[in-house]
Design an enzyme around this catalytic site. Structure first.
Site, mmCIF file in Angstrom:
data_model
loop_
_atom_site.group_PDB
_atom_site.id
_atom_site.type_symbol
_atom_site.label_atom_id
_atom_site.label_comp_id
_atom_site.label_asym_id
_atom_site.label_seq_id
_atom_site.Cartn_x
_atom_site.Cartn_y
_atom_site.Cartn_z
ATOM 1 N N HIS A 51 0.668 -1.168 -0.037
ATOM 2 C CA HIS A 51 0.065 0.111 0.051
ATOM 3 C C HIS A 51 0.993 1.187 -0.118
ATOM 4 O O HIS A 51 0.374 2.225 -0.197
ATOM 5 C CB HIS A 51 -0.940 0.000 1.150
ATOM 6 N N GLY A 52 2.319 1.201 0.066
ATOM 7 C CA GLY A 52 3.176 2.336 -0.020
ATOM 8 C C GLY A 52 2.863 3.023 -1.233
ATOM 9 O O GLY A 52 3.137 4.487 -0.875
#
Length: 186
Positions: free
Chosen positions: A112-113
């Protein structure tokens, strides 16, 4: 030619980072000789997320707001749902990410970075990947989304899940050793 053994890498994170996505790059890059710093919002230790519950703490070296991008060769953003969702709302995180991009330095985000990359406006026109649930977000931000272990476009490195960590770290090493890149405007 830059070498990973004399490089400085900055990892930014907050509570709720995916345990392996901070620890594996930190430890592997250190094992290759890189100086790796972990920056947090308040400069204090943060708690990871592992499986279905809170995991181990990660010690911090500095506050994100105090990080000087000119002193680092690469920026690493671990995933997890909680960590990047909080980071993308912090002006100092977005400013730091944009500064790394402007300098043409490697920026690596996993899982999800890449939400942080979207918020920084550096996904448009780039080949990117990420966790299944954020691929629509990446596409809506103008990214060319691929389902590969690692995608790299002008030193912006993205990966999908902890299963991709070896490829992710290998690409970070490769990009750091290539040196600065001419970036598309952030």
């Amino acid at each position: 030619m830059p070498n990973i053994s004399n490089s400085k890498i900055l990892i930014i994170a907050t509570d709720g980072f995916e345990q392996s996505e901070l620890e594996f790059p930190r430890d592997e890059l250190r094992a290759k000789g890189a100086k790796v710093h972990v920056a947090t919002l308040d400069g204090k230790a943060i708690k990871g997320w592992e499986g279905t519950d809170w995991g181990r703490d990660a010690e911090a070296d500095l506050k994100i707001a105090d990080a000087d991008p000119t002193q680092y060769d690469a920026l690493v953003i671990p995933g997890g749902q909680i960590n990047p969702d909080i980071l993308r709302t912090k002006p100092e995180v977005i400013a730091l990410t944009k500064a790394f991009a402007k300098e043409g330095k490697a920026i690596a985000a996993i899982c999800h970075g890449p939400w942080v990359l979207i918020e920084a406006g550096i996904v448009t026109g780039r080949e990117v990947t990420g966790y299944t649930s954020i691929r629509t977000d990446l596409a809506n931000a103008g990214g060319r989304v691929v389902d590969e272990p690692v995608a790299c476009d002008s030193a912006i490195i993205t990966s999908r899940t902890p299963d991709d960590l070896k490829a992710f770290v290998a690409k970070i090493v490769e990009e750091v050793e290539e040196g600065r890149h001419n970036q598309k405007a952030a």
